[in-house]
Design an enzyme around this catalytic site. Structure first.
Site, short mmCIF file in Angstrom:
data_model
loop_
_atom_site.label_atom_id
_atom_site.label_comp_id
_atom_site.label_asym_id
_atom_site.label_seq_id
_atom_site.Cartn_x
_atom_site.Cartn_y
_atom_site.Cartn_z
NE ARG A 147 17.01 -11.64 -41.66
CZ ARG A 147 17.66 -11.56 -40.49
NH1 ARG A 147 18.63 -10.68 -40.32
NH2 ARG A 147 17.33 -12.34 -39.49
CE1 TYR A 159 21.52 -13.88 -32.44
CE2 TYR A 159 21.69 -13.24 -34.74
CZ TYR A 159 21.61 -12.90 -33.41
OH TYR A 159 21.61 -11.56 -33.04
CG ASP A 210 21.95 -11.62 -41.26
OD1 ASP A 210 23.17 -11.85 -41.39
OD2 ASP A 210 21.48 -10.79 -40.46
CG HIS A 212 23.05 -14.00 -38.34
ND1 HIS A 212 22.70 -12.72 -37.99
CD2 HIS A 212 21.88 -14.61 -38.67
CE1 HIS A 212 21.39 -12.57 -38.08
NE2 HIS A 212 20.87 -13.69 -38.51
CD GLU A 236 22.22 -8.61 -42.80
OE1 GLU A 236 21.17 -8.54 -43.48
OE2 GLU A 236 22.24 -8.40 -41.57
CD GLU A 262 23.85 -7.10 -38.20
OE1 GLU A 262 22.97 -7.11 -39.07
OE2 GLU A 262 23.84 -7.83 -37.21
NE ARG A 283 22.00 -4.97 -43.51
CZ ARG A 283 21.73 -5.17 -42.23
NH1 ARG A 283 22.64 -5.64 -41.42
NH2 ARG A 283 20.54 -4.90 -41.75
CG ASP A 316 19.27 -4.72 -31.57
OD1 ASP A 316 18.68 -5.45 -32.38
OD2 ASP A 316 20.44 -4.35 -31.71
CD GLU A 339 17.41 -5.55 -40.18
OE1 GLU A 339 18.48 -4.93 -39.99
OE2 GLU A 339 17.20 -6.68 -39.71
CD1 TRP A 402 28.35 -13.72 -31.91
CD2 TRP A 402 26.63 -12.85 -32.99
NE1 TRP A 402 28.27 -12.42 -31.55
CE2 TRP A 402 27.21 -11.86 -32.21
CE3 TRP A 402 25.49 -12.54 -33.77
CZ2 TRP A 402 26.73 -10.55 -32.18
CZ3 TRP A 402 25.02 -11.25 -33.75
CH2 TRP A 402 25.63 -10.26 -32.95
O1 KDG Z 1 21.83 -6.81 -31.86
C1 KDG Z 1 22.03 -7.73 -32.87
C2 KDG Z 1 20.85 -7.77 -33.80
O2 KDG Z 1 20.43 -6.49 -34.15
C3 KDG Z 1 21.22 -8.49 -35.06
O3 KDG Z 1 21.64 -9.80 -34.79
C4 KDG Z 1 20.08 -8.57 -36.02
O4 KDG Z 1 21.52 -9.46 -37.70
C5 KDG Z 1 20.57 -8.78 -37.40
C6 KDG Z 1 19.87 -8.07 -38.44
O5 KDG Z 1 20.34 -8.12 -39.57
O6 KDG Z 1 18.83 -7.47 -38.15
MG MG Z 2 22.26 -8.96 -39.68
#
Ligand code: KDG
Ligand code: MG
Length: 402
Positions: A147, A159, A210, A212, A236, A262, A283, A316, A339, A402
């Site tokens: 990525r 970000y 990504d 976001h 993504e 996600e 995802r 996380d 991922e 975001w």
């Molecule tokens: O908690 C949010 C993150 O896991 C996220 O922003 C990370 O977008 C992300 C990704 O694709 O790993």
């Molecule tokens: Mg993401």
């Protein structure tokens, strides 16, 4: 096989994690990830105050019935806090079932459908020159998919772009920090990034990006079209997906594949996206979408519509979630990509696990259950620290997705 204890463990070995550990009367234990980034204590309370009392005395072998009990019995359905709490219980019960059967969980899910789980890593840097170095680093490690994220000229911070390259952590302050966003600058810059990366690394490397959730559907259509010459595996989260039919507009304008999910907590977040074939990869992941039981249901629906999995695997999500995800990834027919953001040594020590990376693939643990645990003594040395994800504003101050 009755549940005699269920403990909620909150720890912060560099970042916060919430883990549920379930114990049965015959001495088996199972673990489930319950981490919801920036909202960890809400899930911890949901589990401790509302779920754990209903688990004691329950038959640990009844995974589906327990799932239905927690989902339907609460009256309040869905939502990330509820579904993360249910996921933790479900994951722990699958771990216990594997241990009781003497098999890795993927055997209970139907056995292997592939030799390894193809993963992608995150190359990110402020400039295009720097990101080429980061992509090369992943290629040297054996990755088949990367990525790519860069800063946007004229914007102070973006970000997804961080100082620490291998252990990227977006939750960076107790009170959310703020980024400034410009769609115009981003859309003008991004194709030039992928032109350079494709030129440097050739056609075989799988490239991802990504967004976001930053764009409207028509802006995302324009981005996808402008990236078509560079043959990305996916873009993504091009747009927030509460309005599932909004993805139709992107589809009308580009053949760049789309991955989304996600932040989804269940099948009702994506049933239209899947049945109308509005996405190519889904995802959702174990910890936020109701555990192995529910995520498998989502992936089974996706398989009918030629949609592949592409599970979230950021830092996380704890090694407990990653362990569980790999058992599903290795067994389902419609696996796409996983991922894989590496955890720090401190996190790996708190969560000893048997999965391993080799030559671009992750391999699930072969021991009975999920092959992961939590070292509770070590975990207790890392108390919770408030940490939130940043928010994003347009240049005029308007709060933005975001
Ligand atoms: O908690 C949010 C993150 O896991 C996220 O922003 C990370 O977008 C992300 C990704 O694709 O790993
Ligand atoms: Mg993401």
């Amino acid at each position: 096989m009755k549940i005699v204890d269920a403990r909620v463990i909150v720890t912060c070995p560099g970042r916060n994690f919430v883990t549920l550990k379930v114990v049965t009367d015959d001495g088996l234990t199972g673990v489930g990830d319950a981490t919801l980034n920036g909202r960890e204590l809400a899930v911890a309370s949901y589990l401790r105050d509302h779920v754990v009392p209903t688990l004691i005395g329950r038959d640990a072998s009844r995974i589906e019935d327990t799932w239905q009990y927690l989902y339907k019995g609460a009256y309040w359905r869905r939502g990330p806090v509820t579904m993360t709490a249910i996921a933790a219980v479900d994951t722990a019960l699958w771990d216990i079932k594997g241990k009781a059967a003497g098999m890795p969980v993927y055997q209970l899910l139907g056995g292997r459908s592939r030799e390894g789980v193809t993963v992608y890593g995150h190359a990110n840097a402020e400039t295009v020159d720097e990101v080429l170095v980061e992509v090369a680093r992943y290629v040297d490690l054996g990755y088949k998919a990367v990525r790519v994220q860069t800063g946007v000229p004229g914007l102070a911070s973006t970000y997804g772009v961080s100082g620490d390259k291998m252990f990227y952590e977006p939750a960076d302050a107790a009170v959310p920090s703020e980024n400034v966003w410009s769609t115009e600058r981003y859309l003008a810059h991004t194709p030039s990034v992928f032109a350079r990366v494709r030129d440097e690394f050739g056609p075989a490397l799988r490239l991802l990006h990504d967004v976001h959730h930053r764009l409207t559907p028509i802006e995302a259509g324009r981005l996808g079209k402008s990236l078509e010459p560079y043959a990305l595996t996916w873009i993504e989260d091009p747009t927030p997906a509460e309005l599932q039919e909004g993805l139709r507009l992107i589809r009308r304008h580009t053949t760049t594949p789309i991955a989304i999910g996600e932040i989804f907590s269940g099948i009702w977040d994506c049933q239209q996206l899947i049945t109308e074939q509005l996405v190519d990869y889904i995802r959702a992941t174990v910890v936020h979408a109701g555990g192995l039981t529910h995520l498998r249901r989502i992936f089974d629906l996706a398989a009918l519509y030629q949609v592949r999995s592409g599970s979230h695997g950021a830092t996380d999500l704890s090694p407990v979630c990653m362990s569980a995800a790999l058992h599903l990834d290795i067994s389902i027919p419609n696996f796409g990509l996983q991922e894989y953001m590496r955890h720090t040594a401190e996190t790996d020590a708190v969560f000893p696990h048997g999965y391993h990376f080799a030559d671009g693939y992750l391999h699930p643990a072969e021991e009975p259950g999920l092959g992961v645990d939590i070292d509770e003594e070590l975990a207790a040395r890392y108390p919770y620290r408030p940490a939130a994800l940043p928010v994003n504003r347009l240049e005029d101050g308007t709060l933005h997705s975001w």
